[in-house]
Design a protein around this motif. Sequence first.
Motif: not given
Length: 452
Positions: A399-400, A413-415, A420-421, A447-449
């Motif tokens: 990510v980034g 995979r790239k975000f 986007e994730v 923010e993902l958990p």
Amino acid sequence: MEISELYKIFTEHDVVTTDSRDCPEGSLFFALKGESFDGNKFAAMALEKGCAYAVVDEKEYANDPRCILVDNCLDTLQQLARYHRRTLGTPIIGITGTNGKTTTKELTAAVLSKRYNVLYTQGNFNNDIGVPKTLLRLKPTHDIAVVEMGASHPGDIKKLVDIVEPDYALITNVGRAHLQGFGSFEGVIHTKGELYDFMRERGNWDAPVPGSLDFGRKRCVFIDAENPYLVSISEGLNLVRYGCTKAEELWVNGVVNSCAPMLNFSWAHNDGSFSSVWHETPTHLIGSYNITNMLAAVSIGLYFNVDPDKITDALCEYMPSNNRSQFEKTADNRLIVDAYNANPTSMTAALKNFGEMDAPLCKMCIIGDMKELGEVSHEEHQKIIDLLSELKIHNVWLVGSEFEHCNTPYNFRKFNNVEEVKEAIKADKPQGYDILIKGSNSTKLYELPKLL
């Protein structure tokens, strides 16, 4: 106004604020300046909200008898903090380091609190504003203080130690972080070593530190004896050593028992009798690399005569927070959340630990950018990708923008960003994984958990 005069005012109004939105009744407001704000403009508001006095450094805003005009508000805040520190004479442990300083500070405070009334840095308020504000929270009732000091540029630690004037010191480690500010890894070592320089200049190793402890302890530096960078700059210091080699010269020895995923370790105090008692310590921290942070806290606790069983209790009870080495179970996955900060040293340690960890589920990594690396950023991010390839992690998301131009295996995979994730998770939520989430705070992986 002289600092001694301001200090008299502080003794009657000992709550300090730098935020006009938080003005406790009778507090002392300091009008600090930043890149996008000028606290002088809010001095009148602070007084209206309940502050007893406002310290300003622009004459046009000193239009109230309760305004105190000084040359520079930040300098005055720091001078006041040092004056207060000297007046109370409370023994202070100063902690810095590239990685683990906040965790070590928290562990040390938890251990010492088993015997003493401890003041310690809240959160990571470890800069030129947070450190003096911490010192100004010192009360005569505090037995000892643990003050964390951070740095991102040469000279930062020297500036802070000149305010704190610590009696005891600990550098957790030195690593490849903030290279854009430091210029090089050598710059990191030199800056962190400014804490050692202060201790070396202070000297007087044979005299116990006066203060409110119920016994005197000589000034010293606590050191990871297996860290070659720290050892190389430790000449002339009174050292209390810890490590995992079981060497006779170590004050504290440690060994990792397991890490699946929580760290379980044992420690022993080398008292010279060759009959050391080993204390098994199951913790709530992720990562075998955390053993040095644990051993630092053990060493400090023993040095200040905290009961060994209570030291173990404190370490077992400690619960990490603020996205630092936290373990979470969701309905679909098991998460290791270490999304507060990231640099090449801490990222490498986290990935190697994750790769070696016994895990019942498939492994997945969501890795964010490492910031402030300057000219070596591309090289360092490529090294992380190469390490991920070697570890054979089943599923990797990057990510980034820092990863954009790196060479990656076809299945990585790239975000561009965390948004986007989030969309990818909503479209096809990963299930049945042990997931390591790590990146610099600005990537917002924290923010993902809740989505996993």
